[in-house]
Design a protein around this motif. Sequence first.
Motif, PDB file in Angstrom:
ATOM      1  N   LEU A 326      -8.060  -9.621   6.782  1.00 40.83           N
ATOM      2  CA  LEU A 326      -9.470  -9.914   6.366  1.00 40.83           C
ATOM      3  C   LEU A 326     -10.146 -10.423   7.430  1.00 40.83           C
ATOM      4  O   LEU A 326     -11.197 -10.016   8.023  1.00 40.83           O
ATOM      5  CB  LEU A 326      -9.526 -10.670   5.322  1.00 40.83           C
ATOM      6  CG  LEU A 326     -11.088 -10.902   4.654  1.00 40.83           C
ATOM      7  CD1 LEU A 326     -12.082  -9.862   4.490  1.00 40.83           C
ATOM      8  CD2 LEU A 326     -11.177 -12.064   3.554  1.00 40.83           C
ATOM      9  N   ARG A 327      -9.584 -11.384   8.176  1.00 43.13           N
ATOM     10  CA  ARG A 327      -9.872 -12.328   9.402  1.00 43.13           C
ATOM     11  C   ARG A 327     -10.318 -11.449  10.406  1.00 43.13           C
ATOM     12  O   ARG A 327     -11.327 -11.484  11.387  1.00 43.13           O
ATOM     13  CB  ARG A 327      -9.433 -13.388   9.721  1.00 43.13           C
ATOM     14  CG  ARG A 327      -9.595 -14.403   8.395  1.00 43.13           C
ATOM     15  CD  ARG A 327      -8.907 -15.970   8.556  1.00 43.13           C
ATOM     16  NE  ARG A 327      -9.211 -16.809   7.566  1.00 43.13           N
ATOM     17  CZ  ARG A 327      -8.637 -18.057   7.607  1.00 43.13           C
ATOM     18  NH1 ARG A 327      -7.581 -18.563   8.494  1.00 43.13           N
ATOM     19  NH2 ARG A 327      -9.074 -18.858   6.817  1.00 43.13           N
ATOM     20  N   ASN A 328      -9.320 -10.497  10.668  1.00 45.61           N
ATOM     21  CA  ASN A 328      -9.467  -9.352  11.752  1.00 45.61           C
ATOM     22  C   ASN A 328     -10.585  -8.693  11.328  1.00 45.61           C
ATOM     23  O   ASN A 328     -11.297  -8.394  12.603  1.00 45.61           O
ATOM     24  CB  ASN A 328      -8.039  -8.677  12.087  1.00 45.61           C
ATOM     25  CG  ASN A 328      -7.094  -9.487  12.404  1.00 45.61           C
ATOM     26  OD1 ASN A 328      -7.211 -10.409  13.179  1.00 45.61           O
ATOM     27  ND2 ASN A 328      -5.700  -9.167  12.095  1.00 45.61           N
ATOM     28  N   VAL A 329     -10.712  -8.119  10.452  1.00 44.03           N
ATOM     29  CA  VAL A 329     -11.981  -7.028  10.196  1.00 44.03           C
ATOM     30  C   VAL A 329     -13.117  -7.934  10.309  1.00 44.03           C
ATOM     31  O   VAL A 329     -14.250  -7.318  10.927  1.00 44.03           O
ATOM     32  CB  VAL A 329     -11.893  -6.942   8.660  1.00 44.03           C
ATOM     33  CG1 VAL A 329     -13.064  -6.076   8.111  1.00 44.03           C
ATOM     34  CG2 VAL A 329     -10.568  -5.654   8.462  1.00 44.03           C
ATOM     35  N   LEU A 330     -13.314  -8.773   9.752  1.00 40.88           N
ATOM     36  CA  LEU A 330     -14.447  -9.913  10.031  1.00 40.88           C
ATOM     37  C   LEU A 330     -14.956  -9.909  11.495  1.00 40.88           C
ATOM     38  O   LEU A 330     -16.062  -9.865  11.986  1.00 40.88           O
ATOM     39  CB  LEU A 330     -14.439 -11.211   9.488  1.00 40.88           C
ATOM     40  CG  LEU A 330     -14.500 -11.339   7.832  1.00 40.88           C
ATOM     41  CD1 LEU A 330     -14.296 -12.748   7.226  1.00 40.88           C
ATOM     42  CD2 LEU A 330     -15.784 -10.480   7.305  1.00 40.88           C
ATOM     43  N   ALA A 331     -13.712 -10.409  12.302  1.00 41.79           N
ATOM     44  CA  ALA A 331     -14.134 -10.333  13.668  1.00 41.79           C
ATOM     45  C   ALA A 331     -14.427  -9.103  14.401  1.00 41.79           C
ATOM     46  O   ALA A 331     -15.392  -9.131  15.191  1.00 41.79           O
ATOM     47  CB  ALA A 331     -12.833 -10.684  14.528  1.00 41.79           C
ATOM     48  N   GLN A 332     -14.023  -7.967  14.000  1.00 41.72           N
ATOM     49  CA  GLN A 332     -14.333  -6.587  14.338  1.00 41.72           C
ATOM     50  C   GLN A 332     -15.965  -6.512  13.957  1.00 41.72           C
ATOM     51  O   GLN A 332     -16.696  -5.845  14.702  1.00 41.72           O
ATOM     52  CB  GLN A 332     -13.397  -5.605  13.970  1.00 41.72           C
ATOM     53  CG  GLN A 332     -12.143  -5.567  14.501  1.00 41.72           C
ATOM     54  CD  GLN A 332     -11.136  -4.668  13.643  1.00 41.72           C
ATOM     55  OE1 GLN A 332     -11.606  -3.902  12.936  1.00 41.72           O
ATOM     56  NE2 GLN A 332      -9.852  -4.940  13.928  1.00 41.72           N
ATOM     57  N   LEU A 333     -16.382  -6.861  12.973  1.00 38.71           N
ATOM     58  CA  LEU A 333     -17.576  -6.509  12.293  1.00 38.71           C
ATOM     59  C   LEU A 333     -18.559  -7.453  13.045  1.00 38.71           C
ATOM     60  O   LEU A 333     -19.648  -6.936  13.326  1.00 38.71           O
ATOM     61  CB  LEU A 333     -17.547  -7.079  10.772  1.00 38.71           C
ATOM     62  CG  LEU A 333     -16.850  -5.953   9.663  1.00 38.71           C
ATOM     63  CD1 LEU A 333     -16.956  -6.407   8.326  1.00 38.71           C
ATOM     64  CD2 LEU A 333     -17.510  -4.615   9.863  1.00 38.71           C
ATOM     65  N   ALA A 335     -18.392  -8.324  16.054  1.00 43.07           N
ATOM     66  CA  ALA A 335     -18.554  -7.673  17.546  1.00 43.07           C
ATOM     67  C   ALA A 335     -19.386  -6.502  17.338  1.00 43.07           C
ATOM     68  O   ALA A 335     -20.258  -6.430  18.203  1.00 43.07           O
ATOM     69  CB  ALA A 335     -17.000  -7.417  17.981  1.00 43.07           C
ATOM     70  N   ARG A 336     -19.229  -5.810  16.381  1.00 45.87           N
ATOM     71  CA  ARG A 336     -20.128  -4.378  16.116  1.00 45.87           C
ATOM     72  C   ARG A 336     -21.493  -4.682  15.905  1.00 45.87           C
ATOM     73  O   ARG A 336     -22.215  -4.030  16.553  1.00 45.87           O
ATOM     74  CB  ARG A 336     -19.437  -3.769  14.984  1.00 45.87           C
ATOM     75  CG  ARG A 336     -20.092  -2.211  14.931  1.00 45.87           C
ATOM     76  CD  ARG A 336     -19.706  -1.519  13.395  1.00 45.87           C
ATOM     77  NE  ARG A 336     -17.991  -1.695  13.250  1.00 45.87           N
ATOM     78  CZ  ARG A 336     -17.710  -1.313  12.104  1.00 45.87           C
ATOM     79  NH1 ARG A 336     -18.335  -1.310  11.134  1.00 45.87           N
ATOM     80  NH2 ARG A 336     -16.453  -1.470  11.796  1.00 45.87           N
ATOM     81  N   HIS A 337     -21.809  -5.810  15.070  1.00 46.28           N
ATOM     82  CA  HIS A 337     -23.008  -5.957  14.595  1.00 46.28           C
ATOM     83  C   HIS A 337     -23.628  -6.953  15.784  1.00 46.28           C
ATOM     84  O   HIS A 337     -24.869  -7.198  15.525  1.00 46.28           O
ATOM     85  CB  HIS A 337     -22.951  -6.414  13.301  1.00 46.28           C
ATOM     86  CG  HIS A 337     -22.816  -5.384  12.243  1.00 46.28           C
ATOM     87  ND1 HIS A 337     -23.583  -4.609  12.141  1.00 46.28           N
ATOM     88  CD2 HIS A 337     -21.846  -5.502  11.237  1.00 46.28           C
ATOM     89  CE1 HIS A 337     -22.981  -3.572  11.043  1.00 46.28           C
ATOM     90  NE2 HIS A 337     -21.770  -4.278  10.664  1.00 46.28           N
ATOM     91  N   ARG A 338     -22.784  -7.588  16.723  1.00 44.14           N
ATOM     92  CA  ARG A 338     -23.331  -8.579  17.806  1.00 44.14           C
ATOM     93  C   ARG A 338     -23.948  -9.741  16.698  1.00 44.14           C
ATOM     94  O   ARG A 338     -25.085 -10.299  17.233  1.00 44.14           O
ATOM     95  CB  ARG A 338     -24.409  -8.100  18.684  1.00 44.14           C
ATOM     96  CG  ARG A 338     -23.697  -6.833  19.334  1.00 44.14           C
ATOM     97  CD  ARG A 338     -24.680  -6.345  20.403  1.00 44.14           C
ATOM     98  NE  ARG A 338     -24.431  -5.351  21.172  1.00 44.14           N
ATOM     99  CZ  ARG A 338     -24.921  -4.622  22.197  1.00 44.14           C
ATOM    100  NH1 ARG A 338     -26.142  -4.699  22.353  1.00 44.14           N
ATOM    101  NH2 ARG A 338     -24.257  -3.727  22.845  1.00 44.14           N
ATOM    102  N   ILE A 339     -23.300 -10.093  15.767  1.00 46.81           N
ATOM    103  CA  ILE A 339     -23.683 -11.262  15.093  1.00 46.81           C
ATOM    104  C   ILE A 339     -22.286 -12.276  15.029  1.00 46.81           C
ATOM    105  O   ILE A 339     -21.419 -11.930  14.915  1.00 46.81           O
ATOM    106  CB  ILE A 339     -23.935 -10.954  13.408  1.00 46.81           C
ATOM    107  CG1 ILE A 339     -25.214  -9.976  13.661  1.00 46.81           C
ATOM    108  CG2 ILE A 339     -24.218 -12.038  12.549  1.00 46.81           C
ATOM    109  CD1 ILE A 339     -25.685  -9.504  12.271  1.00 46.81           C
ATOM    110  N   THR A 340     -22.833 -13.666  15.076  1.00 46.11           N
ATOM    111  CA  THR A 340     -21.627 -14.665  14.778  1.00 46.11           C
ATOM    112  C   THR A 340     -21.944 -15.362  13.751  1.00 46.11           C
ATOM    113  O   THR A 340     -23.224 -15.940  13.358  1.00 46.11           O
ATOM    114  CB  THR A 340     -21.584 -15.525  15.983  1.00 46.11           C
ATOM    115  OG1 THR A 340     -21.342 -14.829  17.202  1.00 46.11           O
ATOM    116  CG2 THR A 340     -20.659 -16.670  15.725  1.00 46.11           C
TER     117      THR A 340
END
Length: 739
Positions: A326-333, A335-340
Amino acid sequence: MKPQPRSSNPNPLCPPLITINAEVQGVTFFNPANGYAVIRVKVREEPGIVTAVGNIVEVKPGELLNLSGQWKEHPKYGRQFLITKAEPLLPAGVNAIRRYLASGQLKGVGPALAERMIKLFKDKTLEIIDTDPDQLLRVEGIGVSKLQKIVQSWEEQHHVRALILFLQEHDVSPALAVRIHRHYGAQALQKVRDNPYDLAYEVHGIGFKTADAIALKLGFAPYCRERLEAALVYMLFHASESGHVFVPLDELLENTTSLLGGAPLEELHSALDVLAERRRIILEELPTQGLGTVVYLSHFHRWENEIAQRLRELIQHPAAVDKSKLRNVLAQLEARHRITLSPQQRQAVEDACLNKVFILTGGPGTGKTTITRFIVEAVTALGIAVKLAAPTGRAAKRLSEATRTHASTLHRLLQYAPDGGFGMNETKMLKAGMLVVDEVSMLDCHLCLAVLRALPLTSRLVLVGDVNQLPSVGPGNILGDLLKSAALPHAELTHIYRQAQESMIVVNAHRINQGQFPCQSPKPPPEADFYWIEQDDPSRVQAMILQMVCERIPAGYGMDPRLDVQVLTPMHKGEVGTQQLNTLLQERLNPKGREFAVGFRKMRVGDRVLQMRNNYDKEVFNGDLGWISSVNIEDGQAVVEFDGRDVSYELSEMDELSLAYAVSVHKSQGSEYPCVVMPLLTQHFMLLQRNLIYTGLTRARRLAVILGSKKALVIGLKNAKAKNRYTDLARRIVEMVEG
């Protein structure tokens, strides 16, 4: 010689009724919603053709009527007979019978067949239909199937007319009589005679007071068991319309006594005992709330218990998610959305994905939409099938746009059926690993339970809402009770992000939620998105609303007043209530649309309308906004467009709709509008609450205007304690989940 007045009790202040025999020559207008008709009739004592108006059963040319009423001079239409009572008679004479049959009054009989019937049976035709219908088989074109259709139609008319005549004596409109017949069929008249109080339980549109008036005229005793039981049940249903799931016993007895104009307390207790024995109600002690004995309608009691039980079962059934994945997926999301994501946001997304039930709350500008989108995309990336839904069509559309994933109304998702059940239920469940429900503040007990019944135990449930908005229209306080129990994982988003801080709608929504007076926008129009305009005079406020909606906002902001501007008001009556404002705005915004009557209201092609109750056959739901696109008065049909979908209505069904240029704040829940104009006056005193003002303001997307009395606004801001609803769900959840 004209007929003499007939009156058993003449009163010089109230002219007596006269009775005339009239043959219907034509029907100028008939409204099936309330039975109001304008007919042209031939009266033996009057020269030529005259006009009669009033509430009657639907008639066709050739019919004979015994009309009671008075002659009046209409300033525009001249002399008319105002109908008080109409008694249908069988047509007499060949010509009258021919007109009657040729009019299509009997199903399956048209002009040509009518001519053949009359040629064979002459002036005995109707007598043959009534007493020896098998003789009709001698007529060319009538076989067994056609005969059955004619006989059935003839019998239905007899039953309906007998019922209408009976109910006219008790001031029940022909339209309601037809509705009663539709519900009970041939047994309707006997059913009404046996126990008219059953009408209040079983027939939509017949309330306790109507049934009570009929019963008392029929000779039912003031304190008979049927009346007391019906009154108690009515008061419980009446309380549920204010959101209550139960009523304290003492309060119920007091309210019922007031309704009946007095009743022996011992008799009321006896009626309660009978209702409890029949399981119509449940009596329960709730000492923890300091209420003593309370009274539930039995299905409300069952709903509360089952909601708590199903939440426990859902939570206790394991369905693991790999936290590291889940945490890996969130990091990818990110990056994709350019949102921290902030730590609070990240934790909310993780908790929603890891827990079986999760509640996400927050006001405007706090990132609820962003978090919801991340939750949906994260579980999808993990291979979990997700479904999205909301209580209203507009809320579902906004959820779909925000997440870029299809969302539907809960009723469509759960496949609501006209009989009141759901196609998706405990025997046929949703195929979803996660269900996300938005605008949960609108969920009532019934809909919440339907969701839980249809959700597999392997699934997850994410509930998203704003607890500071108005609660559901139906009984219960689901979101408030879930949070009050503190037994379920939840996150409340409170930080307002920089972009949202630039919106005075968002800023003022939070100020209002904290009981603070709203600030004016520092920007000039058309950049300004919020205005507070002080005006104490209701008539001036009304005039200002009309000017703003029809002139100033369109000129200053380029908005279409018919499409983009929505007036929201706390009340239905008064100078700035929905009723008057709708009439005035209709005249200004849609003066030339083809007009037709719906009861005592006028509607026009081109009008903006609001669906007032769920219609599952048409898949149109309470709160859906539409436009009348066409009407065919001759065929009794209208077409209303809802979000690009044409829906056909019988004119008798148009009472399900109301004009929607101005709607109540309650009806706006789950919707957003480009512009909201909201009046607040001290005459709204009983309804002025902080959550009402907050809900109305947060419906606006680009521009919000609040106008009215500063005193009224202050009253509303101070009233942070909305009227408590009688519910016990929070305690039941704690006992089920933690017990």
